[in-house]
Design a protein around this motif. Structure first.
Motif, mmCIF file in Angstrom:
data_model
loop_
_atom_site.group_PDB
_atom_site.id
_atom_site.type_symbol
_atom_site.label_atom_id
_atom_site.label_comp_id
_atom_site.label_asym_id
_atom_site.label_seq_id
_atom_site.Cartn_x
_atom_site.Cartn_y
_atom_site.Cartn_z
ATOM 1 N N GLU B 127 43.836 39.789 28.070
ATOM 2 C CA GLU B 127 43.835 39.250 26.724
ATOM 3 C C GLU B 127 43.645 37.727 26.791
ATOM 4 O OE1 GLU B 127 47.289 40.358 24.508
ATOM 5 O OE2 GLU B 127 46.615 39.223 22.745
ATOM 6 N N ALA B 128 44.322 37.112 27.729
ATOM 7 C CA ALA B 128 44.248 35.657 27.853
ATOM 8 C C ALA B 128 42.837 35.185 28.170
ATOM 9 C CB ALA B 128 45.224 35.181 28.928
ATOM 10 N N VAL B 129 42.047 36.021 28.855
ATOM 11 C CA VAL B 129 40.665 35.622 29.144
ATOM 12 C C VAL B 129 39.697 36.245 28.145
ATOM 13 C CG1 VAL B 129 41.126 35.236 31.595
ATOM 14 C CG2 VAL B 129 40.308 37.488 30.825
ATOM 15 N N ALA B 151 37.913 38.015 37.189
ATOM 16 C CA ALA B 151 38.332 37.452 38.471
ATOM 17 C C ALA B 151 39.392 36.364 38.269
ATOM 18 C CB ALA B 151 37.127 36.886 39.219
ATOM 19 N N ILE B 152 39.252 35.596 37.174
ATOM 20 C CA ILE B 152 40.248 34.557 36.894
ATOM 21 C C ILE B 152 41.586 35.204 36.526
ATOM 22 C CG2 ILE B 152 40.872 32.738 35.257
ATOM 23 C CD1 ILE B 152 37.890 31.940 35.229
ATOM 24 N N LEU B 183 38.337 27.980 30.644
ATOM 25 C CA LEU B 183 39.510 28.730 31.107
ATOM 26 C C LEU B 183 40.206 28.003 32.248
ATOM 27 C CD1 LEU B 183 38.410 32.479 31.145
ATOM 28 C CD2 LEU B 183 40.388 31.493 29.954
ATOM 29 N N LEU B 184 39.385 27.487 33.178
ATOM 30 C CA LEU B 184 39.964 26.789 34.327
ATOM 31 C C LEU B 184 40.705 25.530 33.869
ATOM 32 C CD1 LEU B 184 37.153 27.151 37.042
ATOM 33 C CD2 LEU B 184 39.325 28.382 36.876
ATOM 34 N N GLU B 186 42.107 25.105 31.030
ATOM 35 C CA GLU B 186 43.322 25.563 30.381
ATOM 36 C C GLU B 186 44.405 25.825 31.429
ATOM 37 O OE1 GLU B 186 44.221 29.476 27.909
ATOM 38 O OE2 GLU B 186 42.338 28.508 27.298
ATOM 39 N N LEU B 187 43.995 26.501 32.514
ATOM 40 C CA LEU B 187 44.948 26.818 33.585
ATOM 41 C C LEU B 187 45.466 25.547 34.245
ATOM 42 C CD1 LEU B 187 43.013 29.860 35.042
ATOM 43 C CD2 LEU B 187 45.290 29.925 33.990
ATOM 44 N N HIS B 188 44.576 24.582 34.385
ATOM 45 C CA HIS B 188 44.979 23.316 34.978
ATOM 46 C C HIS B 188 45.972 22.600 34.070
ATOM 47 C CE1 HIS B 188 44.124 18.855 35.360
ATOM 48 N NE2 HIS B 188 44.854 19.171 36.419
ATOM 49 N N ARG B 189 45.664 22.632 32.772
ATOM 50 C CA ARG B 189 46.565 21.955 31.831
ATOM 51 C C ARG B 189 47.943 22.600 31.830
ATOM 52 N NH1 ARG B 189 42.129 21.473 28.569
ATOM 53 N NH2 ARG B 189 42.647 23.340 27.393
#
Lengths: 401, 241
Positions: B127-129, B151-152, B183-184, B186-189
């Motif tokens: 859902e998040a992706v 994959a993420i 997305l990346l 977002e993950l970094h943040r």
């Protein structure tokens, strides 16, 4: 990593390559079918033979003259001529051994049997009334030999089915006279058709009282004494007691005592060993099937090199990768084992329908062994491919495609 | 925090040694977003693989969150990859016979997470992706951008603090690439350390710092914002032949 998940993962891999997995299964199936059917036949044969013996009566002991039959003692030339086995011996056993219910003296010979122009050679069995009960003879007409003292003769004969038909055609032989080895005998009964039983062709045989048969054949010794034991008596103890009585009378052990149970037992163990040997040979094909599985797994590992790299990248250890492929191989062969069992049992079932006499049934030990063996085949032959997968360098594996 | 000191990775090719990494020293702070650039064969992927505990350095030390992981046995390295590190590859590396959901579940299988929890977590990650509707589809039925998003989700499912991406947009069109990069980011943040190997200056520009590698060494360290084009970045002050 949970076993269920491991199995689920392996199963999906197997199902992805249905044809290849299926073909590698066939090898295992063939091996298992061979083991299942061959052991079923072996056990069926064992049961068939045992049943034949059992049909002779519950608990029989046979006394024969001469001690060279099973005990392996000195040949007759060294031990002297054995004493005759006599009516007195039979009577003594019947009186003195409590476990013995009946003693049936038997005299075996062969003689020409004729009625007017018709004539044939027949085995002659001298017996007493009790034999019919012990051997479960069914009487078609008249009766079996009369109940008398066991050493009493008489000019009466009971004919086997074939003898009666050949000598009398469709006419009733009851009350008619036949010539047996020159003696005139009155026919008092005919035994119903029975077929061959252990090479004893009852249908071809003429039964006369033992004393008469001995006189006809000019014999001094009984051929056998068949002892019927009381139910629940111990055959081994009974045999010991019979030996004591006879040794007391003969001054030496110049006779042989065999219990029917012992015969069944030794025959059974021979058949059992034969079954084992055959099953062992059949299970060699499982090893061949294992190589098939190994081959398929090796192909699978080299096709899935990138996948192995990925599994390692997401955190699978060497051990877990090894398990994944090992379980896959074991599932393959295990499934082959189950399928083979199913097919084998189906064949055995059809065989039972076609040949009901041989009650073929795969013994439980064989089912357990063959399932365990096929499973183990996968594990053993899966080790090499799984080891190869586990040893892959993840970086190189991820780069492959 | 990542700290590597005098890191070497040497391949023995017959009788001569090939140094993919030569005496690399670097510190990457927790929560940093770092891009690694450099011509092919400069050692950036090798560096990433060593950082990801997929490859072991021939020499040198590697401290991951204060722990020296350079010489750990396979089981412990696997455990680190499982719980602390998430990998994202250029070619996605989804298992073709598995659905999107099952692919995301994979790491949790090796972690022994119960099936029900696995499915719930995978569903949330998908859902998040933005792939809730695709969870039951085989990975072969997905587009490139969708594959990379699966994959993420897989790379983050165990909650790793370190995300390593090797050319994550290399096989994607601009639009899908932008989605993946968003997305990346977002993950970094959200606090994760993100290390991206890339050829693309636009990707590198998003990073806090860019490490430029050449022949197994880090030869330049520049701010991500200063990256303009490859030519100036790879200008090592030598005449081009």
């Amino acid at each position: 990593m949970k076993p269920v998940d491991l199995a689920g993962f392996a199963l999906r891999a197997i199902l992805t390559n249905r044809r290849r997995s299926g073909l590698s299964l066939v090898g295992v199936v063939i091996g298992v079918v061979a083991v299942v059917t061959l052991t079923a036949i072996g056990e069926g044969a064992l049961r068939y033979v045992t049943d034949q013996f059992r049909s002779l009566g519950s608990s029989l002991v046979i006394v024969a003259p001469g001690r060279n039959e099973t005990t392996g003692g000195l040949p007759a030339a060294f031990g002297g001529v054995p004493n005759d086995l006599t009516f007195e011996d039979a009577l003594a056993i019947q009186r003195q051994v409590r476990a013995v219910k009946t003693a049936v003296p038997i005299a075996l010979s062969s003689a020409p049997v004729s009625q007017q122009e018709r004539r044939r050679q027949s085995p002659i069995i001298g017996a007493t009334a009790a034999l019919a009960r012990l051997q479960r003879y069914e009487i078609a007409y008249g009766s079996f030999l009369p109940e008398t003292e066991i050493d009493r003769g008489g000019a009466v004969a009971v004919l086997g089915h074939t003898v009666a038909r050949e000598l009398f055609g469709n006419a009733s032989p009851l009350g008619e006279t036949v010539r047996v080895g020159g003696w005139r005998m009155r026919v008092i009964g005919v035994i119903a058709e029975r077929g061959t039983q252990f090479g004893m062709q009852v249908d071809e045989t003429v039964f006369v009282p033992t004393a008469t048969a001995m006189r006809m054949a000019n014999k001094s010794s009984l051929s056998r004494i068949i002892l019927e034991l009381n139910p629940r008596s111990d055959p081994t103890a009974a045999i010991e007691r019979v030996k004591e009585v006879l040794v007391d009378r003969h001054d030496e052990e110049d006779f042989t005592c065999i219990s029917q149970d012992a015969v069944i037992e030794s025959l059974g163990s021979i058949l059992h060993i034969l079954t084992l040997v055959v099953a062992g040979i059949a299970s060699i094909s499982l090893a061949v099937a294992g190589i098939g599985i190994m081959n398929v797994m090796l192909v699978s590992v080299s096709e899935r090199t990138a996948e192995v790299g990925l599994l390692k990248a997401v955190g699978a250890s060497r051990r877990q990768v090894l398990l994944v492929f090992l379980v896959e191989a074991a599932l393959l062969s295990g499934a082959g084992g189950l399928l083979g069992l199913f097919v084998g049992e189906a064949i055995v079932h059809v065989g039972r329908l076609l040949y009901p006499a041989v009650d073929a049934q795969t013994p439980l030990w064989a089912i357990g062994a063959v399932l365990g063996l096929s499973f183990a085949t996968g594990v053993v032959f899966g080790v090499l491919p799984a080891w190869r997968a586990a040893g892959l360098d993840p970086v190189a594996a991820l780069r492959s495609r | 925090m990542i700290r590597v000191e005098d890191l070497w990775r040497t391949y023995q090719m017959g009788d001569h040694a090939l140094h993919a990494l030569k005496a690399v020293d670097e510190v990457i702070e927790s929560g940093e977003h770092v891009a690694i650039m450099g011509p092919s064969g400069s050692g950036k992927s090798t560096f990433l693989n060593v950082l990801g505990c997929l490859d072991s350095p021939t020499r040198g030390t590697y401290y991951l969150d204060g722990r020296d992981v350079a010489g750990l046995p396979d089981g412990e390295l696997a455990e680190i990859r499982l719980r602390q590190i998430g990998f994202i590859f250029q070619s996605f590396h989804l298992v073709a016979r598995l659905t999107a959901m099952q692919n995301v579940e994979l790491p949790m299988i090796f972690a022994g997470v119960p099936a029900a929890e696995r499915r719930a977590r995978a569903a949330r990650a998908l859902e998040a992706v933005g792939l809730s509707d695709w969870s039951g589809h085989l990975s072969t039925e997905l587009s490139g951008g969708q594959k990379q998003r699966v994959a993420i989700a897989r790379a983050t499912i165990m909650g790793p603090s370190l995300l390593l991406a090797d050319e994550p947009t290399g096989n994607l069109d601009t639009h899908s690439g932008a989605q993946v990069l968003a997305l990346l980011d977002e993950l970094h943040r959200a606090g994760r350390t993100l290390i991206v190997v890339t050829h693309d200056p636009a990707v590198a520009r998003r990073a806090d710092r860019v490490l430029v590698m050449r022949d197994g060494e880090i030869v330049k360290r520049v701010a991500g914002a200063s990256v303009t084009d490859l030519a100036s970045l790879f200008d090592f002050g030598e005449p081009t032949p």
